[in-house]
Design a protein around this motif. Structure first.
Motif, PDB file in Angstrom:
ATOM      1  N   THR A  15       0.835  -1.200   0.000  1.00 30.14           N
ATOM      2  CA  THR A  15       0.000   0.000   0.000  1.00 30.14           C
ATOM      3  C   THR A  15       0.874   1.256   0.000  1.00 30.14           C
ATOM      4  N   GLN A  19       0.836   4.168  -2.854  1.00 25.31           N
ATOM      5  CA  GLN A  19       0.571   5.567  -2.510  1.00 25.31           C
ATOM      6  C   GLN A  19       1.721   6.473  -2.939  1.00 25.31           C
ATOM      7  N   THR A 114       0.304  12.877   0.547  1.00 23.78           N
ATOM      8  CA  THR A 114      -0.465  11.677   0.216  1.00 23.78           C
ATOM      9  C   THR A 114      -0.576  10.756   1.422  1.00 23.78           C
ATOM     10  N   ALA A 118      -4.028  10.022   3.742  1.00 23.69           N
ATOM     11  CA  ALA A 118      -4.481   8.644   3.949  1.00 23.69           C
ATOM     12  C   ALA A 118      -4.507   8.274   5.426  1.00 23.69           C
TER      13      ALA A 118
END
Length: 127
Positions: A15, A19, A114, A118
Motif C-alpha cells: 500500500t 501511494q 499523500t 491517507a
C-alpha cells in the motif's frame, strides 16, 4: 538540501508503494518498477536538459528519483525517497542544482501529503 527523505507509515509495504507511486505520478513523473520492490521516477527530457541545461523549465528539466520500500526490525514500513547527487549541477550548473533541489522538495511534499491524507504517516525525516 537532503539527498533522501524517510516516511514512516502505518500500512503494509504494498500500500505504501502504491501511494508513493500515485503521489509521484500526480507530480508529472513516469514511475517504473525497479529492483527489490523499489520505484524509479523520471520527469522531463534528458535531451532537452543536455541542450538547455538549467534553462529548461521545471517540467522539462530531467529529474530522476527513487523510492525504496523497507520494513524496520520492529515492523514499521518506511518509504525512502532518494535523489541522485551532483547530476543536476553537471546538467545545468547552479540553475540545474536549484531545479533539482526544487523537484526533490516538491516530490517529498507530495509524498508527505499523500501519506498524511491517507492517515498513515507516523513520522517524516529528511536525511
Amino acid at each position: 538540501m537532503p539527498e533522501s527523505h524517510d516516511f514512516f507509515v502505518a500500512t503494509d509495504p504494498g500500500t505504501a508503494r502504491a501511494q508513493a507511486r500515485d503521489a509521484l505520478v500526480r507530480e508529472g513523473y513516469t514511475v517504473d518498477d525497479a529492483e527489490q520492490g523499489a520505484l524509479r521516477a523520471t520527469r522531463g527530457s534528458f535531451g532537452l536538459t543536455l541542450l538547455l541545461g538549467g534553462l529548461a523549465n521545471d517540467r522539462t528539466f530531467h529529474t530522476r528519483l527513487d523510492v525504496q520500500i523497507m520494513v524496520t526490525p520492529d515492523g514499521r514500513t518506511v518509504a525512502r525517497l532518494l535523489r541522485g547527487s551532483g547530476r543536476s549541477v553537471v546538467m545545468g550548473g547552479a540553475l540545474g542544482a536549484t531545479r533539482g533541489n526544487r523537484a526533490f522538495e516538491q516530490a517529498a511534499n507530495a509524498v508527505h501529503a499523500t501519506f498524511a491524507r491517507a492517515g498513515v504517516l507516523t513520522d517524516s525525516i529528511p536525511g
